[in-house]
Design an enzyme around this catalytic site. Structure first.
Site, PDB file in Angstrom:
ATOM      1  N   HIS A 168       0.826  -1.202   0.000  1.00 37.53           N
ATOM      2  CA  HIS A 168       0.000   0.000   0.000  1.00 37.53           C
ATOM      3  C   HIS A 168       0.860   1.253   0.000  1.00 37.53           C
ATOM      4  O   HIS A 168       0.657   2.164  -0.790  1.00 37.53           O
ATOM      5  CB  HIS A 168      -0.940  -0.006   1.213  1.00 37.53           C
ATOM      6  CG  HIS A 168      -1.913   1.123   1.201  1.00 37.53           C
ATOM      7  ND1 HIS A 168      -1.829   2.190   2.052  1.00 37.53           N
ATOM      8  CD2 HIS A 168      -2.974   1.369   0.392  1.00 37.53           C
ATOM      9  CE1 HIS A 168      -2.816   3.036   1.791  1.00 37.53           C
ATOM     10  NE2 HIS A 168      -3.525   2.568   0.785  1.00 37.53           N
ATOM     11  N   HIS A 190      -4.278   7.149  -5.252  1.00 44.48           N
ATOM     12  CA  HIS A 190      -5.370   7.878  -4.598  1.00 44.48           C
ATOM     13  C   HIS A 190      -5.767   9.114  -5.412  1.00 44.48           C
ATOM     14  O   HIS A 190      -5.040   9.535  -6.283  1.00 44.48           O
ATOM     15  CB  HIS A 190      -4.960   8.307  -3.196  1.00 44.48           C
ATOM     16  CG  HIS A 190      -4.718   7.131  -2.294  1.00 44.48           C
ATOM     17  ND1 HIS A 190      -3.472   6.647  -2.034  1.00 44.48           N
ATOM     18  CD2 HIS A 190      -5.588   6.319  -1.654  1.00 44.48           C
ATOM     19  CE1 HIS A 190      -3.569   5.597  -1.242  1.00 44.48           C
ATOM     20  NE2 HIS A 190      -4.846   5.360  -0.998  1.00 44.48           N
ATOM     21  N   HIS A 199      -7.644  -0.662  -4.799  1.00 43.98           N
ATOM     22  CA  HIS A 199      -7.897  -1.254  -3.478  1.00 43.98           C
ATOM     23  C   HIS A 199      -8.687  -2.557  -3.582  1.00 43.98           C
ATOM     24  O   HIS A 199      -8.536  -3.439  -2.745  1.00 43.98           O
ATOM     25  CB  HIS A 199      -8.586  -0.245  -2.554  1.00 43.98           C
ATOM     26  CG  HIS A 199      -7.700   0.903  -2.158  1.00 43.98           C
ATOM     27  ND1 HIS A 199      -7.637   2.066  -2.878  1.00 43.98           N
ATOM     28  CD2 HIS A 199      -6.808   1.031  -1.142  1.00 43.98           C
ATOM     29  CE1 HIS A 199      -6.750   2.875  -2.305  1.00 43.98           C
ATOM     30  NE2 HIS A 199      -6.235   2.283  -1.255  1.00 43.98           N
ATOM     31  N   HIS A 321     -14.059   7.639   3.412  1.00 44.85           N
ATOM     32  CA  HIS A 321     -12.764   6.950   3.381  1.00 44.85           C
ATOM     33  C   HIS A 321     -11.708   7.678   4.209  1.00 44.85           C
ATOM     34  O   HIS A 321     -11.163   7.132   5.160  1.00 44.85           O
ATOM     35  CB  HIS A 321     -12.277   6.768   1.929  1.00 44.85           C
ATOM     36  CG  HIS A 321     -10.846   6.347   1.870  1.00 44.85           C
ATOM     37  ND1 HIS A 321      -9.835   7.183   1.466  1.00 44.85           N
ATOM     38  CD2 HIS A 321     -10.255   5.184   2.228  1.00 44.85           C
ATOM     39  CE1 HIS A 321      -8.675   6.546   1.567  1.00 44.85           C
ATOM     40  NE2 HIS A 321      -8.907   5.333   2.027  1.00 44.85           N
ATOM     41  N   HIS A 325     -10.197   6.940   8.190  1.00 47.55           N
ATOM     42  CA  HIS A 325      -8.763   6.744   8.423  1.00 47.55           C
ATOM     43  C   HIS A 325      -8.303   7.602   9.600  1.00 47.55           C
ATOM     44  O   HIS A 325      -7.617   7.120  10.500  1.00 47.55           O
ATOM     45  CB  HIS A 325      -7.964   7.132   7.170  1.00 47.55           C
ATOM     46  CG  HIS A 325      -7.692   5.979   6.245  1.00 47.55           C
ATOM     47  ND1 HIS A 325      -6.750   5.018   6.506  1.00 47.55           N
ATOM     48  CD2 HIS A 325      -8.252   5.641   5.054  1.00 47.55           C
ATOM     49  CE1 HIS A 325      -6.726   4.131   5.517  1.00 47.55           C
ATOM     50  NE2 HIS A 325      -7.640   4.479   4.623  1.00 47.55           N
ATOM     51  N   PHE A 342      -1.044   7.471   4.697  1.00 48.90           N
ATOM     52  CA  PHE A 342      -0.949   6.298   3.826  1.00 48.90           C
ATOM     53  C   PHE A 342       0.297   5.442   4.039  1.00 48.90           C
ATOM     54  O   PHE A 342       0.260   4.233   3.829  1.00 48.90           O
ATOM     55  CB  PHE A 342      -1.049   6.714   2.359  1.00 48.90           C
ATOM     56  CG  PHE A 342      -2.404   7.263   2.015  1.00 48.90           C
ATOM     57  CD1 PHE A 342      -3.556   6.646   2.487  1.00 48.90           C
ATOM     58  CD2 PHE A 342      -2.541   8.392   1.222  1.00 48.90           C
ATOM     59  CE1 PHE A 342      -4.813   7.141   2.175  1.00 48.90           C
ATOM     60  CE2 PHE A 342      -3.803   8.897   0.905  1.00 48.90           C
ATOM     61  CZ  PHE A 342      -4.936   8.267   1.383  1.00 48.90           C
ATOM     62  N   HIS A 355     -11.470  -1.082   4.104  1.00 46.67           N
ATOM     63  CA  HIS A 355     -11.483  -1.101   2.643  1.00 46.67           C
ATOM     64  C   HIS A 355     -12.439  -2.131   2.062  1.00 46.67           C
ATOM     65  O   HIS A 355     -12.908  -1.987   0.937  1.00 46.67           O
ATOM     66  CB  HIS A 355     -10.066  -1.222   2.079  1.00 46.67           C
ATOM     67  CG  HIS A 355      -9.469   0.133   1.892  1.00 46.67           C
ATOM     68  ND1 HIS A 355      -9.735   0.917   0.795  1.00 46.67           N
ATOM     69  CD2 HIS A 355      -8.712   0.881   2.727  1.00 46.67           C
ATOM     70  CE1 HIS A 355      -9.139   2.085   0.947  1.00 46.67           C
ATOM     71  NE2 HIS A 355      -8.506   2.098   2.110  1.00 46.67           N
TER      72      HIS A 355
HETATM   73 CU1  C2O Z   1      -5.041   3.522  -0.062  1.00 52.53          CU
HETATM   74 CU2  C2O Z   1      -7.622   3.860   2.591  1.00 52.53          CU
HETATM   75  O1  C2O Z   1      -6.108   4.009   1.491  1.00 52.53           O
END
Ligand code: C2O
Length: 576
Positions: A168, A190, A199, A321, A325, A342, A355
């Site tokens: 990632h 992203h 993802h 999203h 996080h 990230f 995810h």
């Molecule tokens: Cu690639 Cu939720 O991040």
């Protein structure tokens, strides 16, 4: 008669070849590339089914390639994205990153890869991904065991937990660059149309690795059902300190039964009672899924070879999203590590449950009708990524093979979508809105580009009003915020309100708050320039503002006040 017919075309060809450099000498804009372009234009015929139809695509072709001049019309050349895996670079980390991090694979396979084809196997039965809060003990135990086994693998095994987390980081923080001639462009999956497909593939291989490790080919990755009332807190299986699912670097104030905030502003001072928080969350979900009525609004903007990366995120990528996080990540770590940035996010096992639900949102969005569908653009479909599969083989996959989860052998358990019945409401009168607009008209106008250092209202002209039902079915009225610029190591969040009252701003469960732009901490050392779009057709209906000549747009900085520049705000019509 014997006329010499062959030398004539040759003679003309010679003249043209001599003329090209001559013209470029006198005309700076006429380069050899222009010549190639002209030749290509005459010989290129789009194959069937490839004829461009949307305005959006037409426009994106007019953008010049970086580093190339005037080579903007080579429609015959694929501009699909593929990371150049023959090189892996040190990643870009935020300044004062917690740990020095290298995100390249420990066993680089470089160009030795297999084209992955075995999508639905290892078992032909459909795997059903279920929500954490409805899992039986034994299902939780399986997931725990899989993660424990993954963590126990040697650290240089590409299937080990730490190596999976690095995948990632590598795809987000610039370990891979693009292919020639764009080898200086760092790949970031992203804030573009790659967010969902990347993802999906990533957690798909994670799921296969878990299944192999626990010897259950039917293993299905559970999902954190944060869009349902029962799922709006951290699933309890993640909070047991003796479990492999536990992770220390999390916000300790957010342990169950604390209700999750899908529109989290990265501080816990504005306390909202639980029932209000739930209603805010449901309305937020409604907006992110339903107002995003076009492919671009939901999936994010096109990013092709030659474009600048990070053209703009889709609705759900920005929130929930990004907001989830941050909500999970530590309160005292510099960038809300681990989940909040990230380079470390995938070190927390909850990442994969988060995810899984985002992936589910993609599947659900397509079922909401009104023409919602995936991109059919070849550059998107042909783009590719590389992963390690459950046998530690290095494999290549394409976006086109992941757009239907059934093709990958899994579906999501159907659960009630309460948010679909919970649209936001408006409590402001039309009269009040007109008065507020008049105040902005009469005050000193803010000039673009503007530094977003305080609550800022501007009036935006509507190019069309009173659109017919047919027009609305064909095109969405979209608020476009362009030239959003900030340093790459900034955490930015601003809310976008339409026809609201600056002195008494609406809550997330009200119509006037139409969306949020959110950017997590990234690397340092460069500038991010991106855009953000919000669908307005339904908002304007709810506000009874369809006959208005203009809108009042209010930007409310929530995190990173003064760190953001806004280039312009306008209204566009995007075909559905
Ligand atoms: Cu690639 Cu939720 O991040």
């Amino acid at each position: 008669m014997n006329t010499p017919s062959k030398p004539l075309p040759l003679f003309f060809a010679l003249i043209i070849i001599l003329l090209i450099p001559l013209i470029s000498l006198v005309n700076n804009d006429f380069s050899v590339f222009t010549a190639i372009k002209i030749i290509c234009r005459q010989t290129y015929k789009p194959p069937h089914g490839l004829v461009t139809t949307s305005n959006e695509r037409d426009k994106s072709w007019r953008k010049p390639f970086i580093g190339f001049k005037n080579i903007d019309d080579l429609s015959s050349i694929s501009r699909a994205i593929s990371p150049n895996i023959s090189q892996c670079f040190p990643v870009e980390l935020p300044s004062n990153a917690l740990t020095p991090t290298h995100c390249c694979p420990s066993k680089p396979s470089f160009s030795k890869f297999i084209d992955f084809k075995d999508f639905a196997s290892p078992n032909a039965t459909m795997r059903v991904r279920k929500p954490f809060h409805l899992l039986h003990e034994e299902d939780i135990a399986k997931f725990e065991k899989g993660i424990a086994l993954m963590k126990a693998l040697p650290h240089d095994d590409p299937r080990s937990f730490i190596q999976q987390a690095k995948v990632h980081c590598a795809y987000c923080n610039g370990a891979y660059h693009l292919s020639y001639p764009f080898q200086d462009t760092k790949l970031d999956i992203h804030r573009s149309w790659f967010f969902f497909p990347f993802h999906r593939w990533y957690i798909y291989f994670f799921e296969r690795i878990l299944g192999k490790l626990i010897g259950d080919p039917n293993f299905a990755l559970p999902f954190w059902n944060w869009d349902s009332i029962e799922g709006m807190q951290m699933p309890s299986c993640f909070t047991n300190p003796n479990s492999s699912l536990y992770h220390k670097l999390r916000n300790q104030k957010h342990m169950p039964p604390h209700v999750l905030d899908l529109n989290y502003n990265a501080n816990d001072n504005d306390y909202v009672p639980s029932h209000q928080q739930v209603s805010n969350n449901l309305a937020t979900m409604y907006k992110q899924m339903v107002l995003a009525s076009t492919t671009e609004l939901f999936m994010g903007s096109p990013f092709r070879l030659g474009d600048n990366p990070r053209p703009g995120p889709g609705s759900v990528e920005a929130a929930p999203h990004n907001t989830v996080h941050t909500w999970v990540g530590g309160a005292d770590t510099p960038h809300h590590e681990d989940m909040g940035t990230f380079y470390t996010a995938a070190r927390d096992p909850i990442f994969y449950g988060h995810h899984s639900n985002l992936d589910r949102m993609w599947a659900i969005w397509k079922t909401l009708g009104e023409g919602r569908r995936d991109y059919s653009d070849q550059d998107w479909l042909d783009s590719e990524f590389f992963f390690y599969d459950e046998n530690a083989d290095f494999v290549r996959v394409k976006v086109r093979d992941c757009i239907d989860t059934k093709n990958l052998g899994y579906v999501y358990q159907d659960v009630d979508l309460a948010w679909l019945r919970t649209p936001p409401t408006s409590r402001k009168s039309k009269l009040l809105r007109q008065t507020k607009k008049a105040q902005v008209w009469s005050s000193k106008p803010r000039r673009f580009p503007l530094v977003l250092d305080s609550i800022t209202s501007v009036i935006v002209k509507r190019p069309k009003k009173m659109r017919s039902k047919e027009e609305k079915e064909q095109e969405e009225e979209v608020l476009v915020i362009e030239g959003i610029e900030f340093g790459s190591d900034k955490f930015v969040k601003f809310d976008i309100h339409v026809d609201d009252d600056e002195d008494k701003l609406s809550n997330p469960d009200q119509t006037e708050l139409v969306g949020s732009f959110v950017n997590l901490y990234h690397g340092h050392g460069h500038k991010i320039s991106t855009s953000f779009k919000v669908g307005l057709s339904k908002v304007l209906e709810n506000l009874e503002a369809q006959e208005d000549d203009d809108l009042m747009v209010t930007l409310v900085p929530k995190v990173g006040k003064g760190d953001v520049i806004i280039g312009s705000i306008k209204i566009e019509f995007i075909p559905k």
